[in-house]
Structure formats: structure tokens, C-alpha cells
Design an enzyme around this catalytic site. Sequence first.
Site, PDB file in Angstrom:
ATOM      1  N   SER A  32       0.732  -1.455   0.091  1.00  0.00           N
ATOM      2  CA  SER A  32       0.399  -0.213   0.179  1.00  0.00           C
ATOM      3  C   SER A  32       0.884   1.042  -0.483  1.00  0.00           C
ATOM      4  O   SER A  32       1.814   1.418   1.305  1.00  0.00           O
ATOM      5  CB  SER A  32      -0.358   0.292   0.687  1.00  0.00           C
ATOM      6  OG  SER A  32      -1.904   1.218   0.761  1.00  0.00           O
ATOM      7  N   ARG A  40      -1.029   2.793   6.189  1.00  0.00           N
ATOM      8  CA  ARG A  40       0.688   2.449   6.219  1.00  0.00           C
ATOM      9  C   ARG A  40       1.272   1.126   6.268  1.00  0.00           C
ATOM     10  O   ARG A  40       3.072   0.780   6.848  1.00  0.00           O
ATOM     11  CB  ARG A  40       0.125   2.722   7.866  1.00  0.00           C
ATOM     12  CG  ARG A  40       1.280   2.515   8.645  1.00  0.00           C
ATOM     13  CD  ARG A  40       0.559   2.667  11.023  1.00  0.00           C
ATOM     14  NE  ARG A  40       2.162   2.316  11.843  1.00  0.00           N
ATOM     15  CZ  ARG A  40       1.651   2.093  13.047  1.00  0.00           C
ATOM     16  NH1 ARG A  40       1.045   2.837  13.289  1.00  0.00           N
ATOM     17  NH2 ARG A  40       2.490   1.897  13.400  1.00  0.00           N
ATOM     18  N   PRO A 227      -3.970   1.766  -2.785  1.00  0.00           N
ATOM     19  CA  PRO A 227      -3.869   1.068  -1.531  1.00  0.00           C
ATOM     20  C   PRO A 227      -4.010  -0.093  -0.970  1.00  0.00           C
ATOM     21  O   PRO A 227      -3.749  -0.847  -0.995  1.00  0.00           O
ATOM     22  CB  PRO A 227      -5.593   2.196  -0.736  1.00  0.00           C
ATOM     23  CG  PRO A 227      -5.517   3.186  -1.262  1.00  0.00           C
ATOM     24  CD  PRO A 227      -4.902   2.908  -3.121  1.00  0.00           C
ATOM     25  N   PHE A 228      -4.304  -0.563  -1.763  1.00  0.00           N
ATOM     26  CA  PHE A 228      -4.165  -1.998  -2.373  1.00  0.00           C
ATOM     27  C   PHE A 228      -3.758  -3.013  -2.905  1.00  0.00           C
ATOM     28  O   PHE A 228      -4.069  -3.865  -3.941  1.00  0.00           O
ATOM     29  CB  PHE A 228      -5.201  -2.503  -2.467  1.00  0.00           C
ATOM     30  CG  PHE A 228      -7.009  -2.284  -0.883  1.00  0.00           C
ATOM     31  CD1 PHE A 228      -7.043  -2.930  -0.012  1.00  0.00           C
ATOM     32  CD2 PHE A 228      -7.894  -1.158  -0.728  1.00  0.00           C
ATOM     33  CE1 PHE A 228      -7.335  -2.972   1.632  1.00  0.00           C
ATOM     34  CE2 PHE A 228      -8.255  -0.614  -0.011  1.00  0.00           C
ATOM     35  CZ  PHE A 228      -8.115  -1.967   1.390  1.00  0.00           C
ATOM     36  N   GLU A 245      -9.818   0.494  -4.401  1.00  0.00           N
ATOM     37  CA  GLU A 245     -11.597  -0.601  -3.466  1.00  0.00           C
ATOM     38  C   GLU A 245     -10.707  -0.837  -2.528  1.00  0.00           C
ATOM     39  O   GLU A 245     -10.932  -2.548  -2.581  1.00  0.00           O
ATOM     40  CB  GLU A 245     -12.020  -0.125  -3.915  1.00  0.00           C
ATOM     41  CG  GLU A 245     -13.516  -0.628  -3.645  1.00  0.00           C
ATOM     42  CD  GLU A 245     -14.430  -0.935  -4.795  1.00  0.00           C
ATOM     43  OE1 GLU A 245     -15.979  -0.808  -4.723  1.00  0.00           O
ATOM     44  OE2 GLU A 245     -14.444  -0.656  -6.046  1.00  0.00           O
ATOM     45  N   LYS A 261     -18.026   4.445  -6.628  1.00  0.00           N
ATOM     46  CA  LYS A 261     -19.003   4.924  -7.734  1.00  0.00           C
ATOM     47  C   LYS A 261     -19.516   6.209  -8.226  1.00  0.00           C
ATOM     48  O   LYS A 261     -19.728   6.542  -7.258  1.00  0.00           O
ATOM     49  CB  LYS A 261     -20.850   3.877  -7.308  1.00  0.00           C
ATOM     50  CG  LYS A 261     -20.451   2.714  -7.439  1.00  0.00           C
ATOM     51  CD  LYS A 261     -20.631   3.001  -8.981  1.00  0.00           C
ATOM     52  CE  LYS A 261     -20.952   1.542  -9.517  1.00  0.00           C
ATOM     53  NZ  LYS A 261     -19.304   0.664  -9.815  1.00  0.00           N
TER      54      LYS A 261
END
Length: 446
Positions: A32, A40, A227-228, A245, A261
Site C-alpha cells: 500500500s 501504513r 491502497p490495495f 477499493e 461508484k
Amino acid sequence: MRCVAQLTAEWREPAEVLSAYAEEPWALGLVSGAPGEPGRWSYLARDPDATLMVRAGARRDPFAALSELLGPSSPGLAGGPPFQGGVVGLASYEFADWVEPLGLARQAAWPDLAAARYLSVLAFDREAQAIVAIGRGADEGAALARARAALSWLDAIPQAPRRGALTDGLINSDAAAYEAAVAQVVERIHAGEIFQANIARAWTGRLAGDARPFDVFARLVGQSAAPFAAYLRLPGLALVSNSPERFVAVRGGAVETRPIKGTRPRGRTPGEDVALAAELLASDKDRAENLMIVDLMRNDLARVCAPGSVRAPELFAVESFANVHHLVSTVVGRLAPGKGAVDLLRAAFPPGSITGAPKVQAMKTIASLETPRGPYCGSLFWAGFDGDLDSSVLIRTAAFALDEGGWSLEARAGAGIVADSDPHAERLETEAKISALARALEGACA
């Protein structure tokens, strides 16, 4: 695995460490680069002690098999990283057939579920600029030995990133055919069949020369942090995701989902960028589209959460990424007594933001207009021995398969179609969404 041990080391970039063993089956990276939580922590893992593969027609309930692989709940170290060992799983979109039997067709190469149990993990704390090696075992000695094993991964010699284009070019699906599919969905909405459906189009290609799927992952992490972001190497297969997401998460019994969305591209100038974000926030169409999925996710969470605990504390937040602005809402709840992370996965899969509403009818619509999705729009998740969970929606994702000619790839991008959708605008939205991945594949690394 009742005992947990941890050791620490100085900071290294997780993608650099992973590069040394990225070709091993079941090599894993969850990286991430976004600010704040979950930005973090990043995680690397390898050499699982047990694995699980589920394909269509399997006789055993895969959710029961997943629970057995995870085993009884065991507490972690207080104040440690959120993931301290457990199961990491890739649930393809068609894993949904185990929740709602629809007779979905499958991609031949990809299983419905691929999961592995990791007793050793490297957790990278970007905030503290430190690495935590976690080991799990039946006793303190076994746990410490596994923590030392994880720490030794740092000794491997990293591989330099590949320069130049990673593919000879991407072939995208016919633009006119996609716009026709969008128009057909709009007609079905006006006929009362559905309220919304997420329809995707595909880009295909092959990696050039000696390029590896990991090269794509490393370049994405460097160019467009998400983030992912995730990398998973399976036998003959590889997954690279740059997803923004969250699907569902559990922390100490508290549940959260953050459906996306609503999308606008980033602007070419600072002024244009601000204007596009403001346009997204003010869009009645995008707010309505987002709210439909919020309501769907509230219903999904209510199946396993305590009565009255499900609520939406934040609606319509604009979050900005390298290539797009997104409209994001947050839905929370608290698991009901006797319910756990695997129950939540069963209740909510597949993610509502990439199916539509009503979910089952939207899935039937998708199946009539698309070829099997495979990993795209499924989920990559970790389920900790302590009962916690986090998971992504596998958008901005490329699926790779190895054959005699090297690595083939497929990536998709979709759009949520509602009653007033414009087919041309929705097609342009898919191109904005795929742009960061296409840039990583087709562009040269300086």
C-alpha cells in the site's frame, strides 16, 4: 498457531525485497502506497505451509474449507501489524457461483478460489520506517524460528527493474460493441429489469521478451501508488492489481466496506483537475449511482451484523488517484455473535460495486454481455489467525497466464450503467480507468 514472535529490521522498500523471489509459487506482496490507513502497512509472504484450490464442480463447500484452513482463532501481538499471519486468498469473480448458483461460465486457467496459509510474514511499517518479521507456531521456539526465517528473506539479492516497454501493445475490445452493450443495459433498466449494472471491456496482450508479471507490479507501485496494490504468483499464473477499493474489512469485530461508484479523469492542469473533482462531487447521477451500491452493501452487511449496527457514516467523499477521481462512501457495522470473517465474505461476495442492483439480476445481465471475468472484479483478501480480515475489489487488475509463448495477459475496466448513462461517456470512463495500467505496460521505465 497460538504463539507469535516478532523481530525487527531496518526499512527497505517491499517491492525491492519481493523482486528476489517473485517467481516462486505462492509468492505474495500486498503493498500500500497511499497515505493513512491502510497505507501504513504492507506485507510480503512466501512458502505457505498449506494451500487450497477450488474449481467449479468441487464437492466440498469452499467456505467450510477456507474456515478449516484458517483454523480456530488465536490472538496476535498487541500493537503489532494488523496482519500477523493467516490465510491469503484470491476469489475470482465466478466464486460468486458458490454463493448464488447461476451456472456461471469459467475461464479455464483460473480457479474459483486459491488460498494459502502463511505462518511467516514480513510487515513493512511505512510510518515507523521499520520492518517487523512475524512468526507463528505451536510453541515459542517454533514461532521464533519462523520469524527468523522471514527476516532472512531480506538477505536475498534483489533483481533490478526491467526497463523499456513490457508489452508489444495492448489490443482492446471493440469500442462500438461496448457502447452497444451499454445501450442495451440502459434499455433493460428502463424496462424495469435492473437499476444498475457494471459492464466491463477487455484489453489483451503478451509480455515482451523476458518481461515478468512482477515487472508490471513494480512499475505500478512506483508510478501510481494505490491502497490495495497486490502481487500473487500461482503455478503458471500471476495476478497484478493496483486496486484503490476496499471490499470488506473486520477489525476486532467492527466491519467496514468502502464502495466506489462515480469517476472522473484527472485534469491536465491543476485548475482543470479541481474542476473535474468538483463536477464529480456535484453530479446527481454519480451520487445516485453511489447511493444504490451503499444500500446494497448495507443489506449485505446486515446479514451477518448485529441488528441496528449497520450505518453509513460517510457518503460521497472524493478520493484522488494517479489517473482518476473517485466517489467513495463508507458503510460500517459490527459482527453478530457467532459470526466471523468467512461468514462476512459469504454474505457480501461478489462486491456490489462491480455487479449492480439488484445484485443477482445484475450478475445475470453481466453474464449475458461479457465473457467470464476470472480474477477481475473478484477479491484478494487476508484473514488473520486473530479473526480480522481485509480485502480488495480486484479492479485495475491484470491476470497473466504462462504458455509456450510466454506470458499472456488480460485486463478489464468497467463502468456502472444507470438509466441516464451515455454509452460514449461510459466508454471513455473505462479508458480513464485502464490508463495507469496501460501506461505501466506500454511505456518505458526511465
